[in-house]
Design an enzyme around this catalytic site. Structure first.
Site, PDB file in Angstrom:
ATOM      1  CB  SER A 146      -0.962  -0.052   1.189  1.00 50.72           C
ATOM      2  OG  SER A 146      -2.003   0.880   1.027  1.00 50.72           O
ATOM      3  CG  ASP A 222      -6.986  -3.238  -2.639  1.00 54.92           C
ATOM      4  OD1 ASP A 222      -7.512  -2.306  -1.994  1.00 54.92           O
ATOM      5  OD2 ASP A 222      -5.808  -3.587  -2.487  1.00 54.92           O
ATOM      6  CG  HIS A 254      -5.547  -2.703   0.913  1.00 54.31           C
ATOM      7  ND1 HIS A 254      -4.972  -2.339  -0.282  1.00 54.31           N
ATOM      8  CD2 HIS A 254      -4.944  -1.919   1.866  1.00 54.31           C
ATOM      9  CE1 HIS A 254      -4.072  -1.368  -0.079  1.00 54.31           C
ATOM     10  NE2 HIS A 254      -4.038  -1.104   1.217  1.00 54.31           N
TER      11      HIS A 254
END
Lengths: 279, 279
Positions: A146, A222, A254
């Protein structure tokens, strides 16, 4: 440097250490996994940069990376994601200030005093590690998740020749086009967008790219897909015929359940590059 | 039953669910990993009972068990360690009350109202799982850590024929001789020590033992070694020639870094027993 904890783990040692950072002007904590091979001499090192809201601890406890690092005889470094402390600037939002350093050096007040994460990771923490642990400075690779995926890709492309390979799980690919980027770059770097693109993986890939292999994994489910903006990076990789792989993983989101699922692939990918350097 | 979350994980799904428990008279949360094989029909199930201070979440996120469960096509259940809630009795100590159910049914006030963890795990949660998920009731095994190791060993020995195999990481082996046991059994069961030994792995092993294979791992650097009292259980296993293995792991401590290191062995051990049942 002080030892916070050391635990045996997959034949090696998972340590946590604290030190006073000059770059960030505060105490910083990091995790370091050393495989058993380190007893015999310097081992390659894989940096893992974590995402928003994380500390050094999340990936260290939830990504399952030590198993594979032990298998390949590779060390793992887990830096924190920002400076911290009562006197460190902060914001009520989870995605600005503490836990949200974005791996850049802030130039704007009040952030510039402490938010120097690029210098911290690339220079200060790096020097501390190579001075104090049997790590092979000539064999480094970098990975992240991320915001940390953004960090891994951008730091690697900013320092040609330093990292043998770079990879990311669900990276923020194009922060200058995203709400995960525009607010933070405005705060940390100011309003001049020409400064922002120096820290954007899509722009860096479209520029000089990366002289080594690249692996990116993003889940099709995600929950932050629209903020990650993977399309620009994928397009840039294809356009410049980058040595690399961009995978979309069906049904994954995610979370660390996604990361742990594909960690074996990422560590093996980096091991190939790290051992190839001296082979 | 309500779905709290479901995340793709190693080809299967890691879910978290909430339901109202009759046994514990409160809402309870549990984790359940279902491997991809569950799409084709019922799969074997491995229960994992966690230790003091834990919820359903710790092992689910830190033990790295899903990787191996996916490899063997086995489901994993992660129950909570106690009833919870504002109206549930508690104590200031970390090792009594909420988070410290000890997997027994309390008979004493104020605990008996909610602290019915043996009935909850063996009956209520079990029935809920087999009714709602493709799990093979004929193929169950059980594992646990610390207080959950005590739980795994004692629940398995209390229910001959139910679990194909039992294992534990750093279990509380002899609670009637330990400060991790005497205080809790006094509170939950009363002062009559003849009631306590029914819930003590060493006494159960010295009695009828377990009709199946046993695996126990304890670290030689376990910071709670003196509270775990492994010597009595090891002696009882040897005395009755129990089909089993008691391993002392050099340098390992009580942490999840220890558990994750040897999780591959434990899941493979249970897989052998689970698939052997119908082979």
């Amino acid at each position: 440097m002080q030892t916070v904890s050391e635990n045996n783990c997959f034949g090696g040692v998972q340590g946590v250490y604290n030190h006073t950072s000059t770059a960030c002007a505060c105490d910083m904590t990091f995790g370091l996994f050393m495989p058993v091979e380190a007893k015999d001499g310097p081992v390659p090192v894989l940096w893992f940069l974590s995402g928003l809201t994380c500390t050094h601890e999340n990936a260290m406890t939830k990504a399952g990376a030590q198993l594979w690092a032990a298998e390949h005889g590779i060390a793992l470094v887990f830096p924190d994601t920002s400076p911290r402390g009562d006197d460190v600037a902060n914001d009520e939002a989870y995605d600005l200030g503490q836990s949200a350093g974005f791996y850049i050096d802030a130039t704007q007040s009040p952030w510039a005093t402490h938010f120097q994460m690029q210098s911290y990771v690339l220079h200060e923490l790096s020097e501390l590690l190579f001075e104090n642990f049997p790590l092979d400075e000539q064999r480094q690779s970098i990975c992240g998740h991320s915001m940390g995926g953004h960090g891994a890709l951008t730091l690697a492309m900013k320092t040609p020749g330093r990292f043998a390979s770079m990879s990311a799980f669900s990276p923020i690919c194009n922060p200058v086009q995203s709400d995960w980027g525009r607010k933070q770059f405005t705060a940390y770097l100011g309003a001049d967008e020409s400064e922002w693109v120096k820290h954007d993986a899509t722009h860096l890939m479209a520029g000089s790219g990366f002289n080594g292999p690249v692996l990116v994994d993003t889940g099709t489910q995600d929950q932050f897909y629209d903020l990650l903006k993977p399309e620009g990076l994928a397009t840039a990789m294809v356009a410049r015929k980058q040595n690399g792989t961009f995978r979309l993983q069906p049904g994954y989101d995610h979370s660390y359940f996604f990361i742990s699922t594909f960690m074996e692939d990422h560590v093996a990918f980096h091991a190939d590059a790290l051992y190839g350097v001296t082979a």
